[in-house]
Scaffold this motif. Structure first.
Motif, short mmCIF file in Angstrom:
data_model
loop_
_atom_site.label_atom_id
_atom_site.label_comp_id
_atom_site.label_asym_id
_atom_site.label_seq_id
_atom_site.Cartn_x
_atom_site.Cartn_y
_atom_site.Cartn_z
N UNK A 207 50.37 48.56 44.14
CA UNK A 207 51.81 48.73 44.26
C UNK A 207 52.18 50.14 43.80
N UNK A 208 52.84 50.89 44.68
CA UNK A 208 53.16 52.28 44.34
C UNK A 208 54.47 52.38 43.56
N UNK A 209 54.95 53.62 43.38
CA UNK A 209 56.13 53.87 42.56
C UNK A 209 57.39 53.23 43.13
N UNK B 266 57.45 50.27 44.65
CA UNK B 266 57.17 48.84 44.77
C UNK B 266 56.67 48.43 46.15
N UNK B 267 56.09 49.39 46.88
CA UNK B 267 55.48 49.09 48.18
C UNK B 267 53.98 48.94 47.99
N UNK B 268 53.40 48.06 48.81
CA UNK B 268 51.95 47.88 48.77
C UNK B 268 51.27 48.98 49.59
N UNK B 269 50.33 49.65 48.96
CA UNK B 269 49.60 50.74 49.61
C UNK B 269 48.11 50.47 49.52
N UNK B 270 47.35 51.17 50.38
CA UNK B 270 45.91 50.98 50.45
C UNK B 270 45.21 52.00 49.55
N UNK B 271 44.35 51.55 48.62
CA UNK B 271 43.60 52.52 47.82
C UNK B 271 42.44 53.12 48.63
N UNK B 272 41.91 54.19 48.12
CA UNK B 272 40.68 54.78 48.67
C UNK B 272 39.54 54.42 47.73
N UNK B 273 38.36 54.22 48.29
CA UNK B 273 37.19 53.81 47.51
C UNK B 273 36.17 54.95 47.49
N UNK B 274 35.69 55.29 46.30
CA UNK B 274 34.60 56.26 46.17
C UNK B 274 33.38 55.52 45.63
N UNK B 275 32.28 55.63 46.35
CA UNK B 275 31.00 55.07 45.90
C UNK B 275 30.21 56.23 45.28
N UNK B 276 29.56 55.99 44.13
CA UNK B 276 28.77 57.09 43.55
C UNK B 276 27.59 56.55 42.78
N UNK B 277 26.48 57.32 42.83
CA UNK B 277 25.26 56.97 42.10
C UNK B 277 24.55 58.28 41.76
#
Length: 408
Positions: free
Chosen positions: A269-271, A273-284
């Motif tokens: 939920x952003x500032x 109050x709307x639903x937004x999509x996060x970004x995913x970072x994979x790391x190893x």
């Protein structure tokens, strides 16, 4: 590394009964793994990562949603089917996980998230299984079961560049701490001429590839681009290191992923109050512990830095009469978290020293009548040979920094 690993009692294989590509770690090798793991975990905690632990298997539907089944099907072990399916033919069963990422996604979904919570950094040393062809297996560098120092960062789009740069810095810390100075960075992109191998919309791929380019541009990293080397769900930045034979291996990897958050319908939920999509970072940063250790063994010839050596100090009594004093010295060292063994065999002192040298133990402490009477030890270094005779406390003070694991 297979030869050195055997000589140093680090790992073994039993291809007949355990199976090819499935290393078993002996006590010294396990100590090596645990030390690497603990060192990275401590650094991750400082950087705000939260530890998680997930199962080794999952339902097929989990991997259908993620795309691993069927996009990664050729590299997986066959699923364990318990339901052949109804009229639509959809099977149900379990799959040994070929990658860790779907499980942390479900952990993220366990809670509602606000923009104030982001980034969410979830870290796991997760074991995965891949059905590599027998002819492609090779020591520790290509195996069928391996552990990755995985973490998955869920962040807002505006946080991607900063998070990615931070992970680059962490990966460079790992390589620097183990003296990997010669490596190349590779931006691995999808093949636009073969889009069927990948999941996701073109605009998401373009956004992810540009995010990596932008982050790399703000560092001093000189990275080449390689078409067709991306993961099926997103582009990545790979750190390539050569082994003793000049073969190039991928160790650390960082990936930007807009696709899995969309496929799993992740939100925050952003500032407003709307639903937004996060970004995913994979790391190893290590990549896999198995491959990393295999390349590390070749890189240093088994002469690990003192903080990483499975046995850091060997106490060598010159005869049976001094075994008790040798054990007292060893106990003093253990109380200071030094990994120490005592050689109480009936071999000659010279043979004991040669054996410790062959095992590449950083320090040997020889004790006899003179040392027992004075409460001292005769110090011998694997790198520099014979040194001083000093009290145990003095030895510990002089070498203290060498025994402390650090990525700084």
């Amino acid at each position: 590394h297979r030869k050195i690993g055997k000589e140093l009692d680090l790992f073994t294989f039993d291809t007949d009964e355990v199976g090819p590509g499935l290393p078993m770690w002996l006590p010294k090798g396990t100590t090596l793994r645990q030390t690497l793991r603990q060192t990275l975990q401590e650094e991750q905690i400082k950087q705000g990562y939260k530890p998680v632990c997930t199962p080794h298997i999952g339902r097929l539907d989990l991997y259908r949603t993620s795309g691993h089944y069927p996009y990664y099907k050729e590299d997986q072990f066959p699923p364990m089917i318990f339901d052949e399916g109804d009229e639509d033919g959809t099977e149900d069963g379990y799959l040994l996980k070929p990658m860790n990422c779907p499980h942390p996604v479900k952990i993220y979904q366990n809670d509602m998230h606000s923009y104030r919570d982001l980034p969410v950094r979830l870290a796991e040393f997760g074991t995965v299984y891949r059905h590599e062809q027998t002819g492609e297996l090779g020591g520790l560098t290509r195996v069928r079961g391996f552990t990755q120092d995985d973490a998955h960062i869920f962040c807002a789009p505006g946080q991607v560049k900063g998070e990615f740069i931070d992970v680059i810095d962490l990966t460079l810390k790992v390589l620097s701490a183990l003296d990997f100075e010669q490596f190349e960075a590779q931006i691995s992109l999808r093949d636009p001429a073969d889009k069927e191998k990948y999941v996701g919309r073109d605009e998401l791929w373009d956004r992810a590839e540009q995010a990596i380019r932008d982050a790399v541009a703000e560092t001093d990293l000189d990275a080449r681009e390689e078409i067709g080397e991306a993961a099926f769900y997103g582009p990545k930045l790979d750190f390539m290191v050569e082994d003793a034979l000049g073969r190039e291996w991928q160790l650390g990897t960082i990936q930007v992923d807009y696709n899995l958050p969309e496929r799993f319908e992740l939100t925050y939920v952003d500032e407003t109050d709307e639903r937004k999509r996060p970004v995913m970072i994979h790391r190893a940063p290590f990549g896999s512990l198995e491959r990393f250790i295999g390349v590390l063994i070749e890189h240093c010839g088994g002469n690990f830095p003192t903080w990483l050596a499975p046995v850091q100090t060997q106490v060598i009594p010159v005869g049976d009469d001094f075994n008790d004093y040798a054990r007292e010295v060893a106990q003093q060292l253990r109380e200071q978290d030094v990994r120490v063994d005592v050689d109480t065999s009936d071999e000659t002192v010279g043979y004991k020293i040669r054996r410790a040298e062959t095992q590449k133990i950083p320090y040997m402490l020889v004790v006899g009548e003179r040392e027992e009477e004075a409460g001292t030890v005769s110090v011998r270094s694997h790198d520099e040979g014979q040194q001083d005779t000093v009290p145990v406390d003095t030895f510990l003070e002089q070498t203290a920094e060498e025994f402390v694991p650090s990525l700084n």
